[in-house]
Design an enzyme around this catalytic site. Structure first.
Site, PDB file in Angstrom:
ATOM      1  CG  HIS A 126      -6.829  -1.982  -6.851  1.00  0.00           C
ATOM      2  ND1 HIS A 126      -7.246  -3.224  -6.664  1.00  0.00           N
ATOM      3  CD2 HIS A 126      -5.345  -2.481  -7.046  1.00  0.00           C
ATOM      4  CE1 HIS A 126      -6.419  -4.387  -6.971  1.00  0.00           C
ATOM      5  NE2 HIS A 126      -5.233  -3.700  -7.131  1.00  0.00           N
ATOM      6  CG  HIS A 183      -4.167  -8.189  -6.418  1.00  0.00           C
ATOM      7  ND1 HIS A 183      -3.512  -7.815  -5.091  1.00  0.00           N
ATOM      8  CD2 HIS A 183      -3.976  -7.089  -7.238  1.00  0.00           C
ATOM      9  CE1 HIS A 183      -2.702  -6.606  -5.252  1.00  0.00           C
ATOM     10  NE2 HIS A 183      -2.974  -6.162  -6.426  1.00  0.00           N
TER      11      HIS A 183
END
Length: 330
Positions: free
Chosen positions: A56, A218
């Site tokens: 991320h 995700h």
């Protein structure tokens, strides 16, 4: 799919070695997976610790430094860090004023940070925790009970970090962090699936010509799939989804966040559409940030996060910050 890696098993360690080489203002413990600002612990200052799965970036390690986090704990790709990392980070940055854990609402993160808080307190570190759960797309998802923690994490880390830098108490910093969470909502859109190093290909099937509305960071499914839409149509949908949950029309901080695979040319164009929709809905925009900040590896797509901001939150947002991923005013 082609990836600029050695082997999947060393991706996170290799990235941390590169971070250490590029950012001498950080102390990067590659073996124990902890990133700490070099001047920690800072006397008289509440320390902020966050973390989560890698993939991320720049969240969270890229937000370590003056004005934001004191330490970050990177897990494996899309996998929570373990409590030992968090306890080690807390011990490294605690000045005696307490440590605030900032936790995105994913089940592994929540459980591991809870365990870490108990272990750290056993060692004499005073800990408070704030849960970030800003995603309006779905109530529950693959990795969560309740709403997912996404783009508002940046707002929380920046504003709480500024308050801590000014010397606010642990209770006050936690209170401000919770205010930001309560005042923030996000909505994400995927144009393509992300590919993890371990899998070597797309995490989920998203056919050509379709997009996922409400995707998680995700790759968790969102509200629905539709044929590809224009930036104007996506902005209408995403902003309206956020505003439907946000409440009264107050001035907002706006984050137009790339998921990792969308160029700035497109993000700025999409940002213009977000401003258009907010103007049409009567929502004043106080500040805007555009770029890749809370990403999902190489996913093409974006998210919109809005935070209703009073004068104090705006002042703390504008306060100086110096981290690898965010810097101004210094």
């Amino acid at each position: 799919m082609k990836m600029l890696i050695n082997v999947p098993e060393t991706v996170v360690a290799d990235a941390l070695r590169g971070m250490a080489a590029a950012h001498r203002e950080l102390v990067v413990d590659v073996e124990n997976r902890v990133v700490v600002r070099r001047d920690a612990p800072v006397a008289g200052k509440v320390a902020l610790v966050s973390g989560g799965g890698s993939g991320h970036e720049p969240l969270h390690g890229g937000f370590v430094g003056p004005g934001m986090l004191d330490a970050a704990c990177p897990g494996e790709v899309f996998t929570s860090p373990v409590p030992d990392q968090m306890v080690r980070a807390a011990a490294a940055v605690d000045s005696g004023e307490g440590v605030l854990f900032l936790v995105k609402n994913y089940t592994g993160d929540v459980l591991n940070f809870q365990m870490a808080a108990e272990l750290a307190e056993d060692e004499g570190v005073r800990v408070a925790s704030v849960l970030v759960n800003d995603d309006v797309a779905v109530a529950d998802s693959t990795h969560t009970a309740g709403r997912r923690g996404t783009g508002a994490t940046l707002f929380v880390e920046k504003i709480a970090g500024a308050a801590a830098e000014e010397g606010a108490s642990l209770d006050r910093v936690a209170e401000l962090a919770r205010q930001v969470v309560e005042s923030s909502r996000s909505f994400g859109v995927a144009l393509s699936a992300c590919a993890t190093p371990a899998k070597g290909g797309p995490m989920f099937d998203l056919p050509t010509g379709e997009l996922e509305l409400g995707v998680g960071i995700h790759g968790e499914p969102g509200r629905e799939r539709r044929p590809m839409m224009t930036a104007r149509e996506i902005a209408d949908y995403a902003v309206d989804a956020v505003l439907a949950d946000l409440g009264p029309r107050q001035p907002v901080l706006a984050l137009v966040n790339g998921m990792g695979g969308t160029p700035l040319l497109e993000l700025y164009g999409f940002g213009a559409e977000v401003h258009r929709v907010l103007g049409e809905r009567g929502v004043p925009v106080a500040r805007t940030l555009v770029g890749n900040y809370v990403t999902s590896l190489d996913m093409a797509g974006c998210s919109v996060t809005l935070c209703q901001a009073d004068e104090e939150l705006l002042r703390l947002w504008d306060a100086p910050v110096q981290t690898p991923g965010l810097r101004w005013g210094r």
